[in-house]
Scaffold this motif. Structure first.
Motif, PDB file in Angstrom:
ATOM      1  N   TRP A  48      35.102  32.689 -23.500  1.00 28.56           N
ATOM      2  CA  TRP A  48      34.170  33.789 -23.272  1.00 28.56           C
ATOM      3  C   TRP A  48      32.930  33.697 -24.150  1.00 28.56           C
ATOM      4  CZ3 TRP A  48      33.538  36.098 -19.071  1.00 28.56           C
ATOM      5  CH2 TRP A  48      34.599  36.251 -18.192  1.00 28.56           C
ATOM      6  N   LYS A  49      33.047  33.083 -25.295  1.00 31.79           N
ATOM      7  CA  LYS A  49      31.835  32.823 -26.087  1.00 31.79           C
ATOM      8  C   LYS A  49      30.910  31.887 -25.314  1.00 31.79           C
ATOM      9  CE  LYS A  49      33.802  33.567 -30.718  1.00 31.79           C
ATOM     10  NZ  LYS A  49      34.212  32.929 -31.993  1.00 31.79           N
ATOM     11  N   LYS A  50      31.491  30.893 -24.670  1.00 30.88           N
ATOM     12  CA  LYS A  50      30.719  29.954 -23.856  1.00 30.88           C
ATOM     13  C   LYS A  50      30.091  30.674 -22.659  1.00 30.88           C
ATOM     14  CE  LYS A  50      31.484  25.894 -20.910  1.00 30.88           C
ATOM     15  NZ  LYS A  50      32.497  24.907 -20.461  1.00 30.88           N
ATOM     16  N   HIS A  51      30.887  31.503 -21.965  1.00 30.66           N
ATOM     17  CA  HIS A  51      30.367  32.226 -20.802  1.00 30.66           C
ATOM     18  C   HIS A  51      29.229  33.167 -21.195  1.00 30.66           C
ATOM     19  CE1 HIS A  51      33.330  30.481 -18.343  1.00 30.66           C
ATOM     20  NE2 HIS A  51      34.261  31.423 -18.361  1.00 30.66           N
ATOM     21  N   VAL A  52      29.401  33.905 -22.290  1.00 30.01           N
ATOM     22  CA  VAL A  52      28.376  34.865 -22.704  1.00 30.01           C
ATOM     23  C   VAL A  52      27.088  34.146 -23.109  1.00 30.01           C
ATOM     24  CG1 VAL A  52      27.769  36.583 -24.470  1.00 30.01           C
ATOM     25  CG2 VAL A  52      29.975  36.718 -23.290  1.00 30.01           C
ATOM     26  N   ASN A  53      27.198  32.998 -23.745  1.00 23.60           N
ATOM     27  CA  ASN A  53      26.002  32.211 -24.054  1.00 23.60           C
ATOM     28  C   ASN A  53      25.263  31.820 -22.781  1.00 23.60           C
ATOM     29  OD1 ASN A  53      26.283  32.295 -26.844  1.00 23.60           O
ATOM     30  ND2 ASN A  53      27.514  30.432 -26.931  1.00 23.60           N
ATOM     31  N   THR A  54      26.021  31.487 -21.738  1.00 28.05           N
ATOM     32  CA  THR A  54      25.411  31.169 -20.445  1.00 28.05           C
ATOM     33  C   THR A  54      24.719  32.392 -19.867  1.00 28.05           C
ATOM     34  OG1 THR A  54      27.060  29.476 -19.954  1.00 28.05           O
ATOM     35  CG2 THR A  54      25.886  30.413 -18.074  1.00 28.05           C
ATOM     36  N   TYR A  55      25.386  33.549 -19.919  1.00 30.84           N
ATOM     37  CA  TYR A  55      24.777  34.773 -19.397  1.00 30.84           C
ATOM     38  C   TYR A  55      23.465  35.097 -20.109  1.00 30.84           C
ATOM     39  CZ  TYR A  55      29.414  35.738 -17.329  1.00 30.84           C
ATOM     40  OH  TYR A  55      30.581  35.682 -16.609  1.00 30.84           O
ATOM     41  N   LYS A  56      23.428  34.874 -21.400  1.00 28.52           N
ATOM     42  CA  LYS A  56      22.205  35.183 -22.168  1.00 28.52           C
ATOM     43  C   LYS A  56      21.079  34.222 -21.825  1.00 28.52           C
ATOM     44  CE  LYS A  56      24.333  37.529 -26.123  1.00 28.52           C
ATOM     45  NZ  LYS A  56      24.600  37.505 -27.588  1.00 28.52           N
ATOM     46  N   ARG A  57      21.422  33.007 -21.407  1.00 30.50           N
ATOM     47  CA  ARG A  57      20.369  32.093 -20.953  1.00 30.50           C
ATOM     48  C   ARG A  57      19.841  32.514 -19.580  1.00 30.50           C
ATOM     49  NH1 ARG A  57      23.871  28.057 -22.947  1.00 30.50           N
ATOM     50  NH2 ARG A  57      24.460  27.418 -20.819  1.00 30.50           N
ATOM     51  N   ILE A  58      20.736  33.035 -18.753  1.00 26.55           N
ATOM     52  CA  ILE A  58      20.329  33.502 -17.429  1.00 26.55           C
ATOM     53  C   ILE A  58      19.484  34.768 -17.543  1.00 26.55           C
ATOM     54  CG2 ILE A  58      21.180  34.456 -15.244  1.00 26.55           C
ATOM     55  CD1 ILE A  58      23.701  32.742 -15.632  1.00 26.55           C
TER      56      ILE A  58
END
Length: 610
Positions: A437-447
């Motif tokens: 989820w740390k990885k997913h949230v980092n992706t969301y913040k880039r989006i």
């Protein structure tokens, strides 16, 4: 007659046959080498992939505009277009509507509980925002100021004027931080609590406010790193919970009535009733027993208001001394049966502490609950019985497991997982879930670069799992309502042990909140979970109801499910973009990004389906 054999000149020599076979083998090996990832072409493609950020969406604008642009109708609509509802539904709360509520008994506040519409009664339209609607003030200014246009209800400014709940100033409401039992401000009230309760050191993280008003207690706890959960009914005190959420404070529409609260056992470090008007002594102490169920061993219960300090207020409350004295005596006797000890009483305030285990309890005749699952609460009747403590081996052991102080408890191993109480979840899988989820949230913040800023204050995770999304996003700038669907694995107790808050809910029904109360919604696996249970369009329309204009949604699900979701969303005034998983296009799970357009009631309410 000709010969049956080929003439000698047409025969293929063994050498030519050998050469053909050799070439075939060579090209086969060459192809396999190229596909292995070590070929020159693949290495070039890999470098190009590394240099390309596929997570940035250029055609979705997350910024606030507040323009009501003309909407162009498509020439050939291919999907169902959802029309706006009538403007009278601006504050529509499907499961707590007043007209439906009045059909139910008033006994035990049954009429104020959830009563959802039948399928044929559901509105299949989009709830409009009121004219002049604006994006809320960013936190922390939003704690103290709310746009009048967003919640155009003035009754509390008159009814609670002397108690400093809320004031009307020009085109905004101001919240001075007062309450019925702390008209001079929540800060001073919390300071008194902190002289007894270890609020400052992280020991107390989660707090329940039963009958919250406009949630000033919770609003001022937030700056002390305590995460509140407030509830109040939708009653004649118009828009209490709506004001709370507009201020950026966690809250739901709810009541202590005949149904159990939608929280797991041992969830809260602290709970309070500040003149909440809950009849604690009725029904054999059933409401106190329900608070005890959700209160963690070692937790605190605060009572300010009747009957505390009855000697001073009995005339104001228009009750006799004998009646109030008997009520307080009964509450204290019930508290003793619940293994609570009164640790403080001064003026209008009394504080009780729940003992850490049952070994030091001397219960007299309390009825112990027969059900072995204290977390099985969805639409379950409340009973006048005491939830037993988990077993311990020593007098100093905290029943259910001792929690670390916050913020250490956010990523520490929750006791429920350490004890193996969550089916299919181990210490190792919990830690892997956090990394994911740390990885997913980092992706969301880039989006969406606004995620993690004060632009998105109220956030919901519709299928929270172990709370990994909320933990990775943890910040004073926002809070997350972690929803554990009633048909999913029961992980809400773990979420509370991490120092986060949440609720049980069935997404086939409406959520217990007002329209436009969430800035950002995360939906991971929700539609795969529910696609054979209820209509996807009903869930999407409910999401639209609770999402603010220009709010955003991040879906994560299987591609075939998201294609269905996107088709329905085309008729809902949502701008959508379907994109690949962060690990590449070969992963069947995809991400669907949505922005809800700004529009208000009373105008041209045609809906675009393009």
């Amino acid at each position: 007659m000709g010969s049956k054999h080929n003439p000698s000149g047409n025969r293929r020599s063994p050498v030519s046959i050998f050469i053909v076979i050799g070439l075939c083998c060579f090209f086969y090996i060459l192809g396999a080498w190229q596909r292995s990832g070590f070929g020159k072409g693949d290495s070039i493609a890999l470098e190009i992939t590394k240099q390309t950020d596929c997570n940035i969406i250029s055609n979705l604008n997350f910024e606030t505009h507040h323009n009501n642009a003309d909407i162009i109708e498509p020439s050939q609509p291919k999907v169902e277009v959802f029309k706006p509802c009538n403007d009278k539904y601006t504050d529509y709360t499907p499961c707590q509507e007043q007209d439906r509520a009045m059909k139910f008994p008033r006994e035990n506040m049954i009429y104020r509980e959830r009563h959802c519409p039948e399928e044929e009664e559901k509105l299949h339209c989009l709830i409009p925002a009121p004219k002049g609607y604006k994006t809320p003030f960013p936190w922390p200014k939003g704690r103290d100021y709310v746009h009048y246009a967003n919640v155009p209800h003035k009754s509390l400014t008159v009814e609670k004027a002397v108690q400093n709940w809320v004031q009307f100033q020009g085109d905004v409401f101001k919240f001075p931080g007062g309450g019925t039992m702390f008209p001079q401000g929540a800060d001073a009230y919390i300071d008194e609590l902190a002289s007894v309760i270890p609020i400052a050191d992280g020991s107390v993280r989660t707090a329940l406010d039963t009958g919250c008003g406009v949630a000033s207690w919770g609003a001022y706890l937030l700056k002390r790193n305590v995460l509140p959960m407030s509830f109040a009914p939708r009653d004649n005190h118009e828009a209490q919970v709506q004001f709370a959420l507009e201020r950026g404070v966690p809250a739901i529409i709810g009541v202590l009535g005949s149904i159990r609260l939608p929280y797991p056992a041992r969830a809260f470090d602290m709970a309070q009733c500040s003149r909440c008007l809950i009849p604690w002594t009725s029904n054999d102490g059933m409401y106190l027993m329900e608070v005890d169920r959700v209160l963690r061993p070692g937790g605190y219960w605060i009572l300010s208001g009747p009957p505390i300090n009855w000697k001073t207020y009995y005339k104001t409350w228009k009750r006799s001394k004998e009646d109030l004295q008997a009520e307080q005596r009964t509450i204290e006797e019930m508290a003793e049966k619940l293994c609570w000890k009164k640790v403080y009483e001064k003026g209008d305030l009394a504080i009780f502490r729940k003992k850490i285990n049952a070994k030091s309890c001397r219960r007299k005749s309390a009825n112990v609950c027969e059900s072995k699952d204290a977390d099985d609460v969805w639409y379950k009747k409340m009973e006048a019985c005491v939830t037993p403590y988990p077993e311990v081996t020593s007098a100093n052991e905290v029943a259910g497991g001792e929690l670390k102080k916050f913020p250490a408890r956010l990523f520490a191993i929750p006791p429920r997982i350490a004890a193996g109480l969550v089916e299919g979840v181990t210490v190792e899988s919990y830690e892997e879930d956090n990394k994911l989820w740390k990885k997913h949230v980092n992706t969301y913040k880039r989006i969406n670069k606004l995620l993690g800023t004060t632009r998105y204050r109220n956030i919901m995770d519709m299928n929270a799992g172990l709370g990994g999304f909320a933990a990775a996003l943890e910040s004073p700038k926002s809070w997350v309502m972690n929803v554990v669907p009633t048909i999913a694995k029961n992980t809400l107790g773990v979420i509370y042990e991490r120092g986060l808050v949440g609720i049980y809910h069935d997404w086939c029904e409406a959520f217990s909140t007002y329209p436009r109360t969430y800035d950002f919604i995360h939906a991971s696996g929700v539609f795969s979970l529910y696609q054979n249970t209820c209509k996807l369009e009903d869930i999407l329309l409910e999401m639209d109801r609770i999402l603010r204009p220009e709010g955003a949604v991040m879906f994560r699900d299987e591609v075939d499910v998201l294609i269905k979701v996107k088709k329905i969303a085309k008729g809902m005034r949502w701008d959508t973009n379907l994109m690949d998983h962060e690990d590449g296009p070969l992963v069947p799970e995809k991400i669907l990004v949505v922005v809800k357009r700004y529009w208000v009631g009373g105008g041209d309410n045609s809906t675009s389906a393009d």
